[in-house]
Scaffold this motif. Structure first.
Motif, short mmCIF file in Angstrom:
data_model
loop_
_atom_site.label_atom_id
_atom_site.label_comp_id
_atom_site.label_asym_id
_atom_site.label_seq_id
_atom_site.Cartn_x
_atom_site.Cartn_y
_atom_site.Cartn_z
N ASP A 71 0.84 -1.20 0.00
CA ASP A 71 0.00 0.00 0.00
C ASP A 71 0.88 1.25 0.00
OD1 ASP A 71 1.04 -0.12 2.46
OD2 ASP A 71 -0.86 -0.14 3.55
N ALA A 72 0.18 2.38 -0.14
CA ALA A 72 0.91 3.64 -0.28
C ALA A 72 1.84 3.88 0.91
CB ALA A 72 -0.08 4.79 -0.44
N SER A 73 1.39 3.54 2.12
CA SER A 73 2.24 3.89 3.26
C SER A 73 3.54 3.08 3.24
CB SER A 73 1.50 3.74 4.58
OG SER A 73 1.28 2.39 4.86
N TYR A 77 5.98 6.51 2.91
CA TYR A 77 6.55 6.80 4.23
C TYR A 77 5.66 6.22 5.31
CZ TYR A 77 2.91 10.23 5.08
OH TYR A 77 1.70 10.82 5.26
N GLU A 78 6.24 6.07 6.46
CA GLU A 78 5.47 5.67 7.64
C GLU A 78 6.00 6.46 8.81
OE1 GLU A 78 4.24 1.06 7.64
OE2 GLU A 78 6.22 1.47 6.81
N PHE A 81 6.01 4.77 14.96
CA PHE A 81 5.18 4.84 16.18
C PHE A 81 5.97 4.45 17.42
CE2 PHE A 81 1.63 4.18 13.06
CZ PHE A 81 1.10 5.44 13.24
N ALA A 82 6.77 3.44 17.30
CA ALA A 82 7.53 2.97 18.47
C ALA A 82 8.43 4.09 19.00
CB ALA A 82 8.35 1.74 18.10
N ALA A 83 9.14 4.74 18.08
CA ALA A 83 10.04 5.82 18.50
C ALA A 83 9.25 7.00 19.07
CB ALA A 83 10.90 6.28 17.33
N PHE A 106 11.20 11.14 13.16
CA PHE A 106 10.28 10.01 13.36
C PHE A 106 9.70 9.51 12.03
CE2 PHE A 106 10.28 12.53 17.23
CZ PHE A 106 10.65 11.55 18.15
N LEU A 107 10.26 10.02 10.95
CA LEU A 107 9.75 9.66 9.64
C LEU A 107 10.55 8.49 9.08
CD1 LEU A 107 7.72 10.69 7.41
CD2 LEU A 107 9.67 11.95 6.46
N ILE A 108 9.87 7.44 8.69
CA ILE A 108 10.56 6.33 8.01
C ILE A 108 10.31 6.51 6.52
CG2 ILE A 108 10.76 3.84 7.76
CD1 ILE A 108 9.50 3.56 10.53
#
Ligand SMILES: Nc1ncnc2c1ncn2[C@@H]1O[C@H](COP(=O)(O)OP(=O)(O)OP(=O)(O)O)[C@@H](O)[C@H]1O
Ligand SMILES: [Mg+2]
Length: 295
Positions: A71-73, A77-78, A81-83, A106-108
């Motif tokens: 999917d797009a994410s 990018y994702e 959340f953990a960080a 916090f951006l992957i």
């Protein structure tokens, strides 16, 4: 690369043997800045050419491997959340206000976003590999992404590529890719190479193989491709097989050698079964006769 000849020469330096027709679409894709859509059988050099183009141009290769459910994410990018959670907890424990949770920290970045980032070496090569494995919604999403090369992250704003990446899409045609997407691209069907070209490829990729062995291996694989098989061998299999034979110090094919090493060429038991008994010998005799005829 200023001409089709340049493309062929440059790719040859990367050990990639490129026919005139393929070199032409590569040249045009680079010149016109259009995505290149390569469709064809498995193991015919679709993925490899993206690597060779990136290496030739000294660009980064970014690969988006497609799969069912992509999917797009996962493609763009994702948020980590953990960080983000850790940062919130740490801030709470220390009695501080938490940092900006929607920042680069916090951006992957996934391949599509990565491909839009400026790069001193020039725009990267973006390989969108095996597109036929995804579904139509993802294709629609890609169509948009490929038309404007920008990504909007609601929390951060719009990021656009300073220079569009060089895009190469591949498909094994397990399903048809939508016309709208194809229309954006230059299209080329990557077929199995003819005998002489496959010899050239083998010379580039397994130079240790003798001319005699190379000719037998290529002729035999080409003959196999005309059989009614579940999965026909690609160029990758030709190269693998030659390397296996070299490792076994085989100088010439024989029915026994074929029986012992067929797993390098055919990957389905049903196909392997078809070559049991006298069948391998029959094909080999045919191949030898043809080779003798052609000198
Ligand atoms: N024209 C070529 N010149 C040099 N090597 C080639 C060529 N075509 C194929 N090969 C070799 O075959 C191998 C398989 O090629 P590649 O992985 O690019 O196939 P593919 O078309 O992407 O297959 P698939 O559809 O299974 O992903 C490569 O590692 C490369 O060594
Ligand atoms: Mg591939």
């Amino acid at each position: 690369m200023n001409s089709i000849d340049d493309v062929q020469t440059a790719l040859a330096e990367q050990d990639y043997v490129c026919g005139r027709a393929l070199a032409t679409v590569v040249f045009l894709a680079l010149r016109l800045g259009r995505p290149l859509f390569l469709e064809g059988e498995a193991g015919t050099g679709k993925t490899e050419i993206a690597k060779a183009i990136a290496a030739t141009l000294g660009r980064r290769l970014i690969r988006l491997q497609c799969y069912e459910g992509l999917d797009a994410s996962s493609a763009v990018y994702e948020w980590n959340f953990a960080a983000q959670m850790v940062a919130i907890r740490a801030a709470e424990a220390g009695g501080q206000t938490p940092p900006d949770l929607f920042s680069d920290d916090f951006l992957i970045e996934r391949p599509l976003l990565d491909a839009m980032r400026p790069d001193p070496a020039g725009a990267p090569v973006l390989l969108i590999d095996e597109l036929d494995r995804t579904d139509e919604p993802f294709e629609a999403f890609l169509l948009e992404a490929l038309s404007d090369f920008q990504v909007t992250i609601p929390e951060m704003g719009t990021i656009s590529a300073p220079e569009p990446p060089i895009v190469i899409l591949t498909s094994n045609r397990t399903r048809e890719v939508h016309d709208a997407l194809k229309r954006r691209c230059l299209y080329h069907w990557v077929d199995y190479p003819a005998f002489d070209r496959e010899i050239e490829i083998l010379n580039a990729r397994a130079p240790e193989a003798s001319e005699a062995l190379s000719r037998e291996v290529v002729a035999f694989v080409q003959r196999l491709r005309t059989e009614d098989l579940f999965k026909r061998p690609g160029v990758a299999e030709t190269i693998d097989w030659a390397k296996c034979l070299l490792a076994l110090d085989v100088l010439n094919l024989s029915p026994d050698v074929i029986a012992d090493t067929l797993g390098a060429v055919l990957k389905y038991q049903d196909d392997i079964q078809k070559l049991q008994g006298s069948e391998a010998k029959r094909l080999l005799d045919e191949v030898r006769a043809d080779l003798a005829e052609d000198g």
